[in-house]
Design a protein around this motif. Sequence first.
Motif, PDB file in Angstrom:
ATOM      1  N   VAL A 157      21.617  32.433  -4.999  1.00 23.01           N
ATOM      2  CA  VAL A 157      23.002  32.161  -5.378  1.00 23.01           C
ATOM      3  C   VAL A 157      23.273  30.698  -5.069  1.00 23.01           C
ATOM      4  N   ILE A 158      23.796  29.946  -6.025  1.00 19.29           N
ATOM      5  CA  ILE A 158      24.081  28.531  -5.834  1.00 19.29           C
ATOM      6  C   ILE A 158      25.550  28.262  -6.131  1.00 19.29           C
ATOM      7  N   ASN A 159      26.056  27.126  -5.678  1.00 18.84           N
ATOM      8  CA  ASN A 159      27.406  26.699  -6.036  1.00 18.84           C
ATOM      9  C   ASN A 159      27.352  25.692  -7.171  1.00 18.84           C
ATOM     10  N   ASP A 160      28.505  25.141  -7.559  1.00 17.35           N
ATOM     11  CA  ASP A 160      28.553  24.218  -8.686  1.00 17.35           C
ATOM     12  C   ASP A 160      27.898  22.875  -8.373  1.00 17.35           C
ATOM     13  N   LYS A 161      27.582  22.618  -7.100  1.00 19.21           N
ATOM     14  CA  LYS A 161      26.916  21.376  -6.701  1.00 19.21           C
ATOM     15  C   LYS A 161      25.394  21.521  -6.689  1.00 19.21           C
ATOM     16  N   GLY A 162      24.898  22.704  -7.042  1.00 19.01           N
ATOM     17  CA  GLY A 162      23.463  22.934  -7.047  1.00 19.01           C
ATOM     18  C   GLY A 162      22.891  23.285  -5.698  1.00 19.01           C
ATOM     19  N   GLU A 163      23.738  23.526  -4.693  1.00 25.15           N
ATOM     20  CA  GLU A 163      23.273  23.879  -3.353  1.00 25.15           C
ATOM     21  C   GLU A 163      23.044  25.390  -3.263  1.00 25.15           C
ATOM     22  N   ILE A 164      21.975  25.786  -2.608  1.00 26.57           N
ATOM     23  CA  ILE A 164      21.675  27.207  -2.438  1.00 26.57           C
ATOM     24  C   ILE A 164      22.600  27.783  -1.369  1.00 26.57           C
TER      25      ILE A 164
END
Length: 302
Positions: free
Chosen positions: A158-165
Amino acid sequence: MEDKVIEIYYLVDEFCKEFELAKSGHILTENTSKKSRNRKFKMSDSEVITILILFHLGQFRNLKHFYINYVQKHMQDDFPSTVSYNRFTELQQKALMPMTVFLQVCCLGKCTGISFIDSTPIRVCHIRREKQHKVFKGLAQKGKCSMGWFFGFKLHIVINDKGEILDFLFTHGNVDDRQPLKNKDFHDKIFGKLIADKGYISQSLFEQLFIDDIHLITKLKKNMKNSLILMNDHILLRKRALVETVNDELKNICHIEHTRHRCFNNFLSNLIAGLAAYHFLPKKPSINIDVIDEDRVNKKAA
């Protein structure tokens, strides 16, 4: 490269010091009359973890070649007390636990209200060699993805809109993509909108997540009745390729997948180190929420 080595080692070493302090006093020991040796290891967990992360950030595809031909020859100033490669693989298994906790504590991002979820196969051998494979016999399973059949495991991220896991889960290859989301511990860090592909369509799952303050958004299958969604949600669905880009970088830049494993523990070590290395990439794929909310919506409405 030198600055990256110092940065990674500093973060890992500071964590390992805290980890050892937290671990002391919680270890069960056997009450025996035999004296136990408590010799200090030649290489610390911090050095082993740093080398593993550097391997996944470099261009080498083989850990043995990286350790022998690069670390021991060109990084003697950074790692003066290296051991043989066979001994290093033993220390690699010893450092698996602190490296896993380091990934959980220091390398995961925070939810921003917009998240993307997807799974990717982790192949351990070619599907035609499924019957003769021995290393993961009884562990790896045959599964199917959009690219066809495979033999191995699945990595759910699952990632956020910043590409961070935000979170990850490692399962057998035949596990349904929707199964991890039914476990509240997996989506406990998530809130707001969760963008997924058609493989996550489920009425019961949607209702369960909605109760937990998560709005699951997926595309519709051809045989399903159409329903109205917000324009912002429709645009976010078109940005779902972001999580597929992250999966691609994990495999082709961080090298979390290869078929040369000789034991399960080092397979896990390779996977965890690759996920930790992704955190240190200088640039991650991301989307601009401001542009989505304003410019594209206004153009679509006009």
